[in-house]
Design a protein around this motif. Structure first.
Motif, short mmCIF file in Angstrom:
data_model
loop_
_atom_site.label_atom_id
_atom_site.label_comp_id
_atom_site.label_asym_id
_atom_site.label_seq_id
_atom_site.Cartn_x
_atom_site.Cartn_y
_atom_site.Cartn_z
N VAL A 1 2.86 9.61 -5.12
CA VAL A 1 2.30 8.36 -4.60
C VAL A 1 1.89 7.49 -5.78
O VAL A 1 1.11 7.91 -6.64
N LEU B 1 0.43 3.71 -6.35
CA LEU B 1 -0.11 2.58 -5.61
C LEU B 1 -1.03 1.75 -6.51
O LEU B 1 -1.86 2.31 -7.23
N THR C 1 -3.89 -1.57 -6.76
CA THR C 1 -4.90 -2.22 -5.93
C THR C 1 -5.33 -3.54 -6.56
O THR C 1 -5.53 -3.61 -7.77
N ALA D 1 -4.80 5.01 -2.47
CA ALA D 1 -3.85 6.09 -2.75
C ALA D 1 -4.38 7.43 -2.24
O ALA D 1 -3.61 8.26 -1.76
N THR E 1 3.76 -0.69 -10.34
CA THR E 1 4.20 0.07 -9.16
C THR E 1 5.49 -0.51 -8.59
O THR E 1 5.79 -0.32 -7.42
N ARG F 1 5.61 4.10 -3.09
CA ARG F 1 5.07 3.04 -3.94
C ARG F 1 4.55 1.91 -3.05
O ARG F 1 4.90 1.80 -1.88
N GLY F 2 3.70 1.07 -3.64
CA GLY F 2 3.22 -0.07 -2.87
C GLY F 2 2.00 -0.71 -3.47
O GLY F 2 1.62 -0.45 -4.61
N GLU F 3 1.38 -1.59 -2.67
CA GLU F 3 0.22 -2.35 -3.12
C GLU F 3 -0.87 -2.28 -2.07
O GLU F 3 -0.60 -2.23 -0.87
N ALA F 4 -2.12 -2.30 -2.55
CA ALA F 4 -3.29 -2.37 -1.68
C ALA F 4 -4.10 -3.59 -2.06
O ALA F 4 -4.31 -3.86 -3.25
N VAL G 1 -2.63 -2.30 3.18
CA VAL G 1 -1.82 -1.40 2.36
C VAL G 1 -0.36 -1.50 2.79
O VAL G 1 -0.03 -1.32 3.97
N LEU H 1 3.44 0.03 2.03
CA LEU H 1 4.08 1.20 1.43
C LEU H 1 5.59 1.15 1.60
O LEU H 1 6.12 0.62 2.59
N GLY I 1 -5.23 3.07 3.76
CA GLY I 1 -4.28 3.98 3.13
C GLY I 1 -3.96 5.17 4.02
O GLY I 1 -2.80 5.58 4.12
#
Length: 275
Positions: free
Chosen positions: A45, A47, A49, A62, A91, A110-113, A133, A135, A172
């Motif tokens: 994972v 991630l 933020t 995450a 990320t 992967r991703g963004e918060a 979040v 993903l 998340g």
């Protein structure tokens, strides 16, 4: 039956235990780990933020994602592993795929918060925060996007930092649970395995091998992804829920070929063919 005997009161019960019902009750109580998804994939994972209090709560989203995956039987790489995460701030998809291949992971999430405050004078001394979040699950072996999910959640607390952290972790967790369910469904139906073959010197030989693999009962399709006389061929084998270890076993049963297994992973198999 029940009776008194030698000063003791005795009771005997004969019962029929419904194992499926017991299993459902244990799962609902959180006392039983679910069965691992097909192929028992190893997941990383990654991630990032952003937003207010993001730096202090950089790992909360995450944490929620990892918990959502762990509770559904996935094997998740520890965030504190320096080999995977040391110095990794980006990320984006390219970085995520590099991390996945270095860690020999089967899936990279992967991703963004994002987290931001919700202003409301009626809250009195409480602070409200909302987190979002996003993903994306990638397969490092092929770069394929296996699933994608977006979830939001809010939290309330007298301390703004705590409210932001709660919102991030909750969003998340919801996103991780939804992604885990979608991934498992896809793995149960059809699985794409990257098959790398060395030892075949001609394109005709690769095509004959592809035709023979198509005859396997669990194979849905076989496509040629690339061929080089020196490096070998790469085939994409789509199966009916058959992971890499099962595909490797099926190849070894093909008497027309003499295979040597070099690497077997849930979604990637590397073999050598002898004449």
């Amino acid at each position: 039956w029940e009776r008194q005997e030698e000063g003791f009161y005795k009771t005997r019960i004969k019962a029929l235990v419904l194992y499926q019902k017991v299993g459902e009750d244990l799962k609902n109580l959180g006392l039983m780990r679910p069965e691992a998804p097909p192929g028992n994939p190893k997941v990383v994972v990654l991630l990032g933020t952003s937003g207010e209090h993001a730096q202090a709560k950089d790992d909360r989203a995450a944490q929620g994602v990892r918990r959502g995956l762990l509770e559904r039987g996935y094997s998740v790489v520890d965030r504190n592993d320096p080999a995977a995460f040391s110095g990794r701030k980006s990320t984006d998809a390219a970085t995520a795929l590099v991390v996945g291949r270095e860690m020999k992971a089967d899936i990279v999430v992967r991703g963004e918060a994002q987290v931001y405050a919700l202003k409301d004078l009626r809250l009195g001394g409480f602070h409200s925060y909302r987190a979002r979040v996003s993903l994306e699950a990638l397969k490092p072996a092929t770069g394929e996007v296996a699933a994608a999910k977006v979830h939001e959640s809010s939290a309330l607390d007298p301390a703004p930092e705590i409210a932001a952290g709660k919102a991030l972790e909750s969003a998340g967790l919801l996103a991780g649970e939804a992604l885990a369910a979608e991934l498992a469904e896809g793995l149960r139906s059809r699985t794409s395995v990257s098959l790398r073959v060395s030892g075949l010197s001609s394109l005709e030989g690769v095509q004959r091998l592809a035709e023979d693999i198509r005859l396997l009962p669990e194979t849905a399709s076989v496509t040629l992804a690339g061929f080089d006389k020196r490096l070998g061929a790469e085939l994409t084998v789509v199966t009916e829920g058959m992971a890499g270890d099962e595909l490797a076993a099926a190849l070894l049963r093909m008497k027309k070929y003499s295979f040597m297994m070099n690497a077997v992973m849930p979604y990637a198999v590397e073999v050598s063919v002898s004449p």
